[in-house]
Design a protein around this motif. Sequence first.
Motif, PDB file in Angstrom:
ATOM      1  N   SER A 279       0.807  -1.218   0.000  1.00  0.00           N
ATOM      2  CA  SER A 279       0.000   0.000   0.000  1.00  0.00           C
ATOM      3  C   SER A 279       0.840   1.267   0.000  1.00  0.00           C
ATOM      4  N   THR A 280       2.130   1.153   0.340  1.00  0.00           N
ATOM      5  CA  THR A 280       2.989   2.348   0.410  1.00  0.00           C
ATOM      6  C   THR A 280       3.602   2.696  -0.939  1.00  0.00           C
ATOM      7  N   GLY A 281       3.428   1.835  -1.938  1.00  0.00           N
ATOM      8  CA  GLY A 281       4.032   2.093  -3.241  1.00  0.00           C
ATOM      9  C   GLY A 281       3.591   3.398  -3.867  1.00  0.00           C
ATOM     10  N   LYS A 282       2.351   3.813  -3.574  1.00  0.00           N
ATOM     11  CA  LYS A 282       1.847   5.054  -4.167  1.00  0.00           C
ATOM     12  C   LYS A 282       2.582   6.286  -3.650  1.00  0.00           C
ATOM     13  N   TRP A 283       3.181   6.162  -2.454  1.00  0.00           N
ATOM     14  CA  TRP A 283       3.950   7.305  -1.955  1.00  0.00           C
ATOM     15  C   TRP A 283       5.159   7.565  -2.845  1.00  0.00           C
ATOM     16  N   ILE A 284       5.801   6.491  -3.280  1.00  0.00           N
ATOM     17  CA  ILE A 284       6.937   6.653  -4.186  1.00  0.00           C
ATOM     18  C   ILE A 284       6.466   7.170  -5.542  1.00  0.00           C
ATOM     19  N   THR A 285       5.315   6.678  -5.999  1.00  0.00           N
ATOM     20  CA  THR A 285       4.755   7.172  -7.257  1.00  0.00           C
ATOM     21  C   THR A 285       4.482   8.671  -7.174  1.00  0.00           C
ATOM     22  N   ALA A 286       3.929   9.093  -6.035  1.00  0.00           N
ATOM     23  CA  ALA A 286       3.658  10.525  -5.833  1.00  0.00           C
ATOM     24  C   ALA A 286       4.956  11.323  -5.840  1.00  0.00           C
ATOM     25  N   PHE A 287       5.991  10.750  -5.216  1.00  0.00           N
ATOM     26  CA  PHE A 287       7.272  11.458  -5.203  1.00  0.00           C
ATOM     27  C   PHE A 287       7.873  11.543  -6.598  1.00  0.00           C
ATOM     28  N   LEU A 288       7.743  10.464  -7.367  1.00  0.00           N
ATOM     29  CA  LEU A 288       8.232  10.486  -8.747  1.00  0.00           C
ATOM     30  C   LEU A 288       7.546  11.595  -9.543  1.00  0.00           C
ATOM     31  N   ALA A 289       6.228  11.692  -9.374  1.00  0.00           N
ATOM     32  CA  ALA A 289       5.481  12.737 -10.077  1.00  0.00           C
ATOM     33  C   ALA A 289       5.983  14.116  -9.654  1.00  0.00           C
ATOM     34  N   LEU A 290       6.215  14.306  -8.358  1.00  0.00           N
ATOM     35  CA  LEU A 290       6.717  15.584  -7.856  1.00  0.00           C
ATOM     36  C   LEU A 290       8.102  15.888  -8.426  1.00  0.00           C
ATOM     37  N   SER A 291       8.969  14.876  -8.484  1.00  0.00           N
ATOM     38  CA  SER A 291      10.324  15.076  -9.013  1.00  0.00           C
ATOM     39  C   SER A 291      10.288  15.506 -10.471  1.00  0.00           C
ATOM     40  N   ILE A 292       9.451  14.822 -11.251  1.00  0.00           N
ATOM     41  CA  ILE A 292       9.347  15.174 -12.668  1.00  0.00           C
ATOM     42  C   ILE A 292       8.791  16.579 -12.827  1.00  0.00           C
ATOM     43  N   PHE A 293       7.785  16.924 -12.017  1.00  0.00           N
ATOM     44  CA  PHE A 293       7.200  18.263 -12.105  1.00  0.00           C
ATOM     45  C   PHE A 293       8.246  19.331 -11.795  1.00  0.00           C
ATOM     46  N   GLY A 294       9.100  19.057 -10.800  1.00  0.00           N
ATOM     47  CA  GLY A 294      10.156  20.004 -10.462  1.00  0.00           C
ATOM     48  C   GLY A 294      11.135  20.203 -11.607  1.00  0.00           C
ATOM     49  N   ILE A 295      11.486  19.108 -12.306  1.00  0.00           N
ATOM     50  CA  ILE A 295      12.398  19.226 -13.445  1.00  0.00           C
ATOM     51  C   ILE A 295      11.724  19.970 -14.597  1.00  0.00           C
ATOM     52  N   LEU A 296      10.446  19.680 -14.841  1.00  0.00           N
ATOM     53  CA  LEU A 296       9.718  20.393 -15.897  1.00  0.00           C
ATOM     54  C   LEU A 296       9.684  21.891 -15.609  1.00  0.00           C
ATOM     55  N   ASN A 297       9.469  22.243 -14.351  1.00  0.00           N
ATOM     56  CA  ASN A 297       9.449  23.657 -13.965  1.00  0.00           C
ATOM     57  C   ASN A 297      10.795  24.312 -14.272  1.00  0.00           C
ATOM     58  N   THR A 298      11.880  23.599 -13.971  1.00  0.00           N
ATOM     59  CA  THR A 298      13.216  24.118 -14.259  1.00  0.00           C
ATOM     60  C   THR A 298      13.435  24.287 -15.762  1.00  0.00           C
ATOM     61  N   GLN A 299      13.020  23.292 -16.539  1.00  0.00           N
ATOM     62  CA  GLN A 299      13.235  23.342 -17.990  1.00  0.00           C
ATOM     63  C   GLN A 299      12.431  24.448 -18.654  1.00  0.00           C
ATOM     64  N   VAL A 300      11.193  24.649 -18.201  1.00  0.00           N
ATOM     65  CA  VAL A 300      10.378  25.740 -18.752  1.00  0.00           C
ATOM     66  C   VAL A 300      11.015  27.083 -18.429  1.00  0.00           C
ATOM     67  N   MET A 301      11.799  27.123 -17.355  1.00  0.00           N
ATOM     68  CA  MET A 301      12.445  28.374 -16.978  1.00  0.00           C
ATOM     69  C   MET A 301      13.748  28.619 -17.741  1.00  0.00           C
ATOM     70  N   PHE A 302      14.586  27.553 -17.897  1.00  0.00           N
ATOM     71  CA  PHE A 302      15.901  27.850 -18.489  1.00  0.00           C
ATOM     72  C   PHE A 302      15.939  27.747 -20.012  1.00  0.00           C
ATOM     73  N   ALA A 303      15.123  26.890 -20.635  1.00  0.00           N
ATOM     74  CA  ALA A 303      15.189  26.748 -22.092  1.00  0.00           C
ATOM     75  C   ALA A 303      14.924  28.056 -22.836  1.00  0.00           C
ATOM     76  N   PRO A 304      13.922  28.866 -22.438  1.00  0.00           N
ATOM     77  CA  PRO A 304      13.711  30.130 -23.154  1.00  0.00           C
ATOM     78  C   PRO A 304      14.885  31.087 -23.058  1.00  0.00           C
ATOM     79  N   ARG A 305      15.706  30.963 -22.014  1.00  0.00           N
ATOM     80  CA  ARG A 305      16.876  31.853 -21.891  1.00  0.00           C
ATOM     81  C   ARG A 305      17.850  31.633 -23.040  1.00  0.00           C
ATOM     82  N   VAL A 306      17.913  30.409 -23.560  1.00  0.00           N
ATOM     83  CA  VAL A 306      18.799  30.136 -24.691  1.00  0.00           C
ATOM     84  C   VAL A 306      18.311  30.896 -25.922  1.00  0.00           C
ATOM     85  N   LEU A 307      17.017  30.802 -26.221  1.00  0.00           N
ATOM     86  CA  LEU A 307      16.467  31.531 -27.369  1.00  0.00           C
ATOM     87  C   LEU A 307      16.602  33.040 -27.184  1.00  0.00           C
ATOM     88  N   TYR A 308      16.353  33.502 -25.962  1.00  0.00           N
ATOM     89  CA  TYR A 308      16.475  34.933 -25.666  1.00  0.00           C
ATOM     90  C   TYR A 308      17.879  35.433 -26.019  1.00  0.00           C
TER      91      TYR A 308
END
Length: 443
Positions: A279-308
Amino acid sequence: MSKNKTTNQLWKVLGTGFGVAVTLGGTVGTGILRKPGPIADQLANPYLIIGLWLLVAAYALLGISTVLELSLSIPKAGAWYGYAERAFGRYIGFLVGISSWLGTVTALAFGSYTFSEYVGILFPFFEHQENYVAVGTLALLWFFHQLGVVMAGKSQEWLSGIKALALLAFIILCFAYGSGGMWYETSASPKGLPLWSGIMTALLSIFYAFDGWHTAAYFTEENADPVKSMPKSMYIGVISVATIYLFINIAILYVLPLEEVRHSKLAAADAITLLFGASTGKWITAFLALSIFGILNTQVMFAPRVLYSMSRDGLFWKKASEVNAVGSPSFATHLTVGISCLLLLTGKNLNERLSDIATFFFVASYISGFSSLLRLRQTEPHLHRPYKAWAYPYVPSLLLFISVLFLAGTLIQNPLSGIYVLFFIVGTYVLYRSLFTSKKPDF
């Protein structure tokens, strides 16, 4: 400085805390939770496994000294693009910049799709709606980044802080309730060619898990006091990432025996499941989702700086140099997120192929950076360098050599990517010659 969108200037409002957060956010993702299983299957020796993680951590730490020299002597947004353009000229700068940006755009598409898969596991209502969830996720991040660089920076600090606390809790639980795992077993690591093949495969996996150690360099231009805060933030960030990675590996191997860890596709989840039940497996799944979201947030922030940065130098459309009233490169962000959404609509198979090619370009970016430092030391010996790389020319040359080996490793693992890369290089040269040699684009 007047904070007005007509200036087309980024705001100098970021500091040490953001630099640490963006390093954690741009590096720590699903790799550290997925890779221990395949690596253990290759090597079967916990001491050898930890030794390889230490080696790649040393590579990243040495890399920081090189990137700091480049970022503080050429304090431009966009990191690798700015260094290559200064050292090797406009076409190489264009090639490095566009491949860096497209690589991140592809990673955004693939990452948001993976995020949507985990959302479907957590909330069955969204199962089989992956593309819609992925596009919705990118749209949410796009909207948030229109609120400005200050809000984006604070969000990165919060997301990275939550991620670090969750990983710390995981490590403590494993040590508190584990019973020794692989550490108490007799190691039976392979010998001869299988051993060396396993080491190379493991090193490539670890190398990719550390990708992102340089992320803070994309924001040097927006740092309020880069000479003072960048060295602190980048070293603290990389040391924090390396420490987290080492203790997570030690903790997983302390819980799981060899036969379980070597067949595990998600070793962290299997470790928690073994300790506390299914039953605890979903906690890791939730953390995985959070980790990916954090990386996506970073990428949306730094990728446009290259084009800029490219746009400001006349190597991309002028509109991409627009900065909105709250300090974000607005049109470059629209384009980055929009292309990622279009890639999502093409389907997962194409995204996986593009992701493989993007991996090649990420490693090639390291090569361009280390080469740029060596060349600039020769061509511009009097360039103001507030920070100098350690043990020049030995450390930059060593890093360049190691990066070339890793690049060769990616081609050996996926030789078909080399053909696509060749077509891409030819295509970018034709595009550069037709659009950016006679005049600056004004549309």
